[in-house]
Design an enzyme around this catalytic site. Structure first.
Site, PDB file in Angstrom:
ATOM      1  N   LYS A   9     -76.463 -55.031 -12.027  1.00  0.00           N
ATOM      2  CA  LYS A   9     -75.965 -55.283 -10.663  1.00  0.00           C
ATOM      3  C   LYS A   9     -74.730 -56.186 -10.654  1.00  0.00           C
ATOM      4  CE  LYS A   9     -79.520 -57.203  -8.721  1.00  0.00           C
ATOM      5  NZ  LYS A   9     -80.699 -57.096  -9.585  1.00  0.00           N
ATOM      6  N   ARG A  23     -80.281 -68.019 -20.006  1.00  0.00           N
ATOM      7  CA  ARG A  23     -80.606 -68.395 -18.628  1.00  0.00           C
ATOM      8  C   ARG A  23     -82.004 -68.980 -18.566  1.00  0.00           C
ATOM      9  NH1 ARG A  23     -79.150 -63.920 -14.079  1.00  0.00           N
ATOM     10  NH2 ARG A  23     -81.306 -64.352 -13.539  1.00  0.00           N
ATOM     11  N   ARG A  47     -90.590 -61.469 -12.332  1.00  0.00           N
ATOM     12  CA  ARG A  47     -89.507 -60.875 -11.543  1.00  0.00           C
ATOM     13  C   ARG A  47     -89.667 -59.359 -11.432  1.00  0.00           C
ATOM     14  NH1 ARG A  47     -84.020 -62.608 -13.533  1.00  0.00           N
ATOM     15  NH2 ARG A  47     -85.097 -63.373 -15.355  1.00  0.00           N
ATOM     16  N   ARG A  49     -84.230 -59.088  -0.489  1.00  0.00           N
ATOM     17  CA  ARG A  49     -85.183 -58.788  -1.550  1.00  0.00           C
ATOM     18  C   ARG A  49     -86.594 -58.531  -1.017  1.00  0.00           C
ATOM     19  NH1 ARG A  49     -82.204 -61.456  -6.118  1.00  0.00           N
ATOM     20  NH2 ARG A  49     -83.476 -61.388  -7.974  1.00  0.00           N
ATOM     21  N   ARG A  83     -80.023 -60.325 -22.991  1.00  0.00           N
ATOM     22  CA  ARG A  83     -79.380 -61.326 -22.136  1.00  0.00           C
ATOM     23  C   ARG A  83     -79.988 -62.718 -22.384  1.00  0.00           C
ATOM     24  NH1 ARG A  83     -79.409 -60.747 -15.660  1.00  0.00           N
ATOM     25  NH2 ARG A  83     -81.307 -61.970 -15.753  1.00  0.00           N
TER      26      ARG A  83
HETATM   27  P1  AMP Z   1     -80.862 -63.137  -9.536  1.00  0.00           P
HETATM   28  O1  AMP Z   1     -79.759 -63.703 -10.339  1.00  0.00           O
HETATM   29  O2  AMP Z   1     -80.386 -62.311  -8.380  1.00  0.00           O
HETATM   30  O3  AMP Z   1     -81.879 -62.409 -10.378  1.00  0.00           O
HETATM   31  O4  AMP Z   1     -81.639 -64.364  -8.856  1.00  0.00           O
HETATM   32  C1  AMP Z   1     -82.235 -65.374  -9.660  1.00  0.00           C
HETATM   33  C2  AMP Z   1     -83.405 -65.992  -8.915  1.00  0.00           C
HETATM   34  O5  AMP Z   1     -82.949 -66.590  -7.682  1.00  0.00           O
HETATM   35  C3  AMP Z   1     -84.498 -65.015  -8.502  1.00  0.00           C
HETATM   36  O6  AMP Z   1     -85.435 -64.759  -9.522  1.00  0.00           O
HETATM   37  C4  AMP Z   1     -85.131 -65.760  -7.323  1.00  0.00           C
HETATM   38  O7  AMP Z   1     -85.952 -66.811  -7.780  1.00  0.00           O
HETATM   39  C5  AMP Z   1     -83.909 -66.380  -6.652  1.00  0.00           C
HETATM   40  N1  AMP Z   1     -83.331 -65.473  -5.649  1.00  0.00           N
HETATM   41  C6  AMP Z   1     -82.134 -64.819  -5.700  1.00  0.00           C
HETATM   42  N2  AMP Z   1     -81.934 -64.068  -4.606  1.00  0.00           N
HETATM   43  C7  AMP Z   1     -83.040 -64.245  -3.821  1.00  0.00           C
HETATM   44  C8  AMP Z   1     -83.459 -63.725  -2.561  1.00  0.00           C
HETATM   45  N3  AMP Z   1     -82.710 -62.845  -1.884  1.00  0.00           N
HETATM   46  N4  AMP Z   1     -84.657 -64.153  -2.062  1.00  0.00           N
HETATM   47  C9  AMP Z   1     -85.420 -65.042  -2.729  1.00  0.00           C
HETATM   48  N5  AMP Z   1     -85.104 -65.532  -3.929  1.00  0.00           N
HETATM   49  C10 AMP Z   1     -83.930 -65.159  -4.479  1.00  0.00           C
END
Ligand code: AMP
Length: 190
Positions: A13, A133, A144, A88, A127
């Protein structure tokens, strides 16, 4: 152009959002990046969200929706935006509907990137090694994926019913995937 880019972790993404951003000349807003920056800078928000992000759970909607609302009110997104990682769950879809209605800025399309789970797991392991990370532990990765299946996959159904969805295979050459997304979007929105 106002877009969402969706798909499970590891599907690419972020990479594709960056290419779309360059092509359409609109900023990408990644809720994950916003949270990571706040955690790094040890802000109040960062302290609040760490317990969720580190375990691979969703940050509470009240916090997340507020951040998106503030960000979408800024000047640099007047000509459009790409949201990466939001909404989400179904409640966030409703919140985004309200934000878009208030600002009179309707969503144009939702790009859904797809890949088989084994490919996703391989990419996540790679990754984790390369980027280190904090939320790329095996436990957080598993959480996740579960959260995606339970809460986020239904979001795709909502946008599918609204006729907004553009699905593209996320496995293959990065530039080819980008071309595919752009030609599908241009065909849909022509
Ligand atoms: P990502 O980089 O998009 O995978 O986001 C990393 C983490 O941030 C996720 O595993 C969630 O803990 C939090 N996060 C990101 N976007 C959201 C969202 N729209 N709603 C809730 N938590 C989020």
């Amino acid at each position: 152009m106002r877009l969402l880019i969706m798909g499970p972790q590891g599907v690419g993404k972020g990479t594709q959002a960056k290419l779309l951003s360059e092509h359409y000349n609109i900023p990408t807003i990644s809720t994950g990046d916003i949270f990571r920056a706040n955690i790094k800078n040890q802000t109040e928000l960062g302290k609040k969200v760490l317990e969720y992000t580190s375990k691979g759970f969703l940050v509470p909607d009240e916090l997340t929706n507020e951040i998106v609302k503030d960000r979408l009110a800024q000047d640099d997104v007047k000509n459009g935006w790409i949201l990466d990682g939001y909404p989400r769950n179904a409640a966030q879809v409703t919140a985004l509907d309200e934000i878009c209605a208030e600002m009179n800025t309707p969503l144009d399309a939702v790009v859904a990137l797809t890949a088989p789970t084994n490919v996703l797991l391989e990419r996540m392991a790679k990754r984790a090694k390369e980027e280190g990370r904090a939320d790329d532990t095996p436990e957080a990765i598993k959480n996740r994926l579960n959260t995606y299946e339970k809460e986020t996959a239904p979001v795709l159904d909502i946008y599918g019913e609204r006729g907004k969805l553009v699905s593209v295979d996320g496995v293959g050459d990065i530039d080819e995937i980008s071309k595919q997304i752009i030609s599908s979007l241009d065909a849909k929105l022509a």
